[in-house]
Write a protein that holds these residues in place. Structure first.
Motif, PDB file in Angstrom:
ATOM      1  N   ALA A  38      -0.943   7.762   1.709  1.00  0.00           N
ATOM      2  CA  ALA A  38      -1.448   6.486   1.196  1.00  0.00           C
ATOM      3  C   ALA A  38      -2.066   5.651   2.314  1.00  0.00           C
ATOM      4  N   GLU A  98      -1.998   2.572   2.505  1.00  0.00           N
ATOM      5  CA  GLU A  98      -1.060   1.487   2.781  1.00  0.00           C
ATOM      6  C   GLU A  98      -0.107   1.818   3.927  1.00  0.00           C
ATOM      7  N   HIS A 131      -2.575   4.075  -2.613  1.00  0.00           N
ATOM      8  CA  HIS A 131      -1.281   4.591  -3.066  1.00  0.00           C
ATOM      9  C   HIS A 131      -1.313   4.979  -4.551  1.00  0.00           C
ATOM     10  N   TYR A 184       5.545   3.925   2.712  1.00  0.00           N
ATOM     11  CA  TYR A 184       4.374   4.749   2.408  1.00  0.00           C
ATOM     12  C   TYR A 184       4.268   5.973   3.316  1.00  0.00           C
TER      13      TYR A 184
END
Length: 134
Positions: A72, A74, A104, A126
């Motif tokens: 992800a 993030e 994500h 994440y």
């Protein structure tokens, strides 16, 4: 002595990894990742932080040919430079690897197509990864 002496010793993880073929995917997740009833999950979380996603990746990459890793986006905005460098360093040890970071929500959309998921005790926000076999 025929018993496995090194590498991955967990029979459930070995069984899952043995069934992955060319272009199949495997998810390695943190402790809080959602449960996906449609894919096999092997939960190896022992406690908070043990094992980590990178512990599993480091063992897998010894015998598992990885062609692509997804993570992800993030991850880079929710972790320290040190954590990001640790993941990037582990990824860099894999020859000819492609790493893609995507939102994500899009990462999660890829999860149901995986052969399975290995859940760890990793608390890294994440820090989940999807591996595609080469």
């Amino acid at each position: 002595m025929p018993m496995i002496q090194s590498g991955i010793l967990n029979p459930h993880v070995l069984d899952l990894v043995a069934r992955i073929r060319h272009t199949n995917t495997l998810v390695i997740s943190d402790w809080a990742f959602p449960f996906w009833p449609q894919i096999e999950t092997v939960d190896i979380s022992l406690t908070h932080g043990i094992p980590t996603v990178l512990d599993v990746l480091d063992l897998l990459k010894q015998n598992f040919k990885i062609g692509q890793i997804w993570q992800a986006e993030e991850f880079t905005t929710n972790n320290s430079a040190e954590t990001i460098a640790r993941f990037d360093s582990s990824f860099a040890e894999i020859p000819d690897i492609a790493v893609a970071r995507l939102p994500h929500i899009d990462f999660k959309k890829q999860v149901p197509q995986a052969i399975g998921l290995i859940r760890t005790g990793d608390p890294t926000p994440y820090g989940n990864i999807i591996l595609e076999s080469a």
